[in-house]
Scaffold this motif. Sequence first.
Motif, PDB file in Angstrom:
ATOM      1  N   TYR A  15      -4.046   4.758  -5.534  1.00  0.00           N
ATOM      2  CA  TYR A  15      -4.170   4.365  -4.127  1.00  0.00           C
ATOM      3  C   TYR A  15      -5.502   4.862  -3.553  1.00  0.00           C
ATOM      4  O   TYR A  15      -6.217   4.119  -2.896  1.00  0.00           O
ATOM      5  N   ASP A  47     -10.990  -1.878  -8.417  1.00  0.00           N
ATOM      6  CA  ASP A  47     -10.439  -3.019  -7.683  1.00  0.00           C
ATOM      7  C   ASP A  47      -8.965  -3.205  -8.068  1.00  0.00           C
ATOM      8  O   ASP A  47      -8.437  -2.514  -8.950  1.00  0.00           O
ATOM      9  N   ALA A  48      -8.316  -4.155  -7.389  1.00  0.00           N
ATOM     10  CA  ALA A  48      -6.868  -4.359  -7.565  1.00  0.00           C
ATOM     11  C   ALA A  48      -6.520  -4.763  -8.997  1.00  0.00           C
ATOM     12  O   ALA A  48      -5.491  -4.338  -9.547  1.00  0.00           O
ATOM     13  N   THR A  92     -17.120  10.729 -11.643  1.00  0.00           N
ATOM     14  CA  THR A  92     -16.818   9.914 -10.451  1.00  0.00           C
ATOM     15  C   THR A  92     -15.317   9.913 -10.170  1.00  0.00           C
ATOM     16  O   THR A  92     -14.884  10.087  -9.031  1.00  0.00           O
ATOM     17  N   ASP A 118       0.831  -1.210   0.000  1.00  0.00           N
ATOM     18  CA  ASP A 118       0.000   0.000   0.000  1.00  0.00           C
ATOM     19  C   ASP A 118       0.863   1.255   0.000  1.00  0.00           C
ATOM     20  O   ASP A 118       0.595   2.215  -0.711  1.00  0.00           O
ATOM     21  N   LEU A 142      -8.554   2.978  -5.104  1.00  0.00           N
ATOM     22  CA  LEU A 142      -8.598   1.600  -4.600  1.00  0.00           C
ATOM     23  C   LEU A 142      -9.113   1.587  -3.164  1.00  0.00           C
ATOM     24  O   LEU A 142      -9.976   0.784  -2.801  1.00  0.00           O
ATOM     25  N   LYS A 143      -8.597   2.524  -2.370  1.00  0.00           N
ATOM     26  CA  LYS A 143      -8.978   2.607  -0.958  1.00  0.00           C
ATOM     27  C   LYS A 143     -10.472   2.894  -0.810  1.00  0.00           C
ATOM     28  O   LYS A 143     -11.138   2.390   0.088  1.00  0.00           O
ATOM     29  N   LYS A 144     -11.005   3.719  -1.719  1.00  0.00           N
ATOM     30  CA  LYS A 144     -12.430   4.086  -1.647  1.00  0.00           C
ATOM     31  C   LYS A 144     -13.340   3.038  -2.292  1.00  0.00           C
ATOM     32  O   LYS A 144     -14.555   3.198  -2.308  1.00  0.00           O
ATOM     33  N   GLY A 145     -12.768   2.009  -2.894  1.00  0.00           N
ATOM     34  CA  GLY A 145     -13.575   0.951  -3.512  1.00  0.00           C
ATOM     35  C   GLY A 145     -14.146   1.320  -4.870  1.00  0.00           C
ATOM     36  O   GLY A 145     -15.043   0.647  -5.386  1.00  0.00           O
ATOM     37  N   ILE A 146     -13.623   2.391  -5.478  1.00  0.00           N
ATOM     38  CA  ILE A 146     -14.121   2.801  -6.805  1.00  0.00           C
ATOM     39  C   ILE A 146     -13.562   1.885  -7.886  1.00  0.00           C
ATOM     40  O   ILE A 146     -14.214   1.579  -8.866  1.00  0.00           O
ATOM     41  N   GLU A 186     -12.756  12.778  -7.327  1.00  0.00           N
ATOM     42  CA  GLU A 186     -11.773  12.304  -6.337  1.00  0.00           C
ATOM     43  C   GLU A 186     -10.406  12.937  -6.583  1.00  0.00           C
ATOM     44  O   GLU A 186      -9.693  13.285  -5.655  1.00  0.00           O
TER      45      GLU A 186
END
Length: 597
Positions: free
Chosen positions: A14, A23-24, A59, A3, A17-21, A63
């Motif tokens: 980062y 995926d990995a 979206t 991370d 990904l952290k906000k779930g918008i 961010e």
Amino acid sequence: MIDTQLEMTDKIGYLLLKKGIIDAKILEDALKIKASDQAKLKRNLAQILVDEFNFDHDTIFREVAVLYAFKELNLHIENLPEERIAELRKMIQAQNEDTKQMLLEHRVIPYKFDERQRDKLILAAVDPTDRSLSKIAFNLNAKKYEINYLRKRDYDKLIDILLPPENEFLKMIEEADEEMYVHEEPDAQLDEEELDAEINKSALINLIEAALIEGVRRGVSDVHIVPKSSTRTEIHFRVDGKLQLWHAQEGTLPEALMAVVKDRSKGLDRFERERAQDGFIQREIDGHIIRYRVSVLPMVGTELRNKFESIVIRILDDRKVIKDLSKLGLVGYGKSAFEKAIRQPQGMVILTGPTGSGKSTTLIAALYQVVTPQVNVLTVEDPVEYVIEGARQLKIGHKMNFEQAIRAILRHDPDIVLVGEMRDKETAETAIKLANTGHLTFSTLHTNDAPSAISRLFKMGVEPFLIAYAINLIVAQRLIRKLCSDCKKRVSKIDDKVIESAGIKIEEWKDAEIYEAVGCPKCNNTGYKGRMAIHEALYFTKELREIIVRSGEEVDEEKVRVQSKKDGTKNLRESGFEKVRSGLTSIQEVLAATTED
């Protein structure tokens, strides 16, 4: 540890990904693309996610704006004053062509100069991380500048107002104006070959194409082409239910203009000038497929040598289809009755009102509430106006007419049926038979209000018992104009004559905010912009059914009205007055569109 490494190499990735918008897996693929095109395109991760992975622009970039502390401009485009729009337009138009092109290409608007630092320009950018912004600021001669984030959807709306798409056909007309005249001797007979030659060498084709495009862009419902004399033809647009002159074509034979429309339509005979004809046109305008229904009628003219025809072109724009029931304007009892009626497994919902009162729009919105892959939805309309996703819309033609289609659907295993219009006893009986045999049925009638629809079916010869127990709901509908939000003016005192003609009890209106039409450039000085529906919803309660079943030689409409009022129904005028009290329309508009109960 991973991370931390990711945060150091790509803060945007980062955060998303952290906000779930994302995926990995998407992040990994996006980083690979970023590494591969680093030398050429130098795109950041946000740009790659939008370009390559079809993520919603707003979206992602909202961010990004938060991450890099860009201010966000929360614009309410519809509330921007006309003077502010004029300022913005002037600022863009003042630039040279190269700078203007850069602004459009990178979706940037020079928004305003900072109030505290007069030499600092605020740039509104859809992508605040765009590397070209510094060059654009330099081209705009901005000594200092600040970048604000502007949502893409707001930019699209604003740029359409500031720089509306150019109608290339209108431009060609202006350039070739002198070619648009047919020089005919007054006594000459109509010569088809000569007419053909005049059409081919003139700009009449551009005029018709311009009218088709302009009609769509202005939100016009119908285009009327009407001959006024042997040398003058007028083109009118119907805007918010009223006709407005758009263009008068002088010095040209009306037949030449009519021939152009017929040549560009399917299903019309150019050389037929003595009978009614129906055809259609299809065009792609601003990236959308638009269909036009063309109606041609022969008409009487003062010149014997001319064969005049009137043409009306109905614009069918699928973007205007309402799928959300809440946007229909139904409120209170009307809304609950409507929702209850369409959720029944069987029975009939009838929409009634004059031509152009929005009956089809309401029916399609209702259908969209009940269409699912589990049910077979069949529609019989002549003509089909809008394509309904998930429904099978039967094609009416010379091999299968409306009546044949109605009879055939009974054998086609339907769950839900839309019968465009109950034209006669046979159609009405078949539709009611469908409603009585376990099908949810939608249809329309041409009557003034809901109770008179019951009388109309009765007079058609449909049994009172069938009317009472097959129908769930009858909705009468009208379209009224909405007051222009920019220029409407609050009324301090209602005129006594208006109070008398409207039957208003003044004590009930003392706390209401009433507005009237004024007129401004935004609403073409009419005082009104846009339309909305008012409804009278007659739900078939047990008491109402009993009144209908007990009818003798004719239905007692007055009894029906009294009972429906007890049940909670508001008539059209009362429904209109509710919109007046909400500040959406004027008392005069409601009085003009409705009659006394």
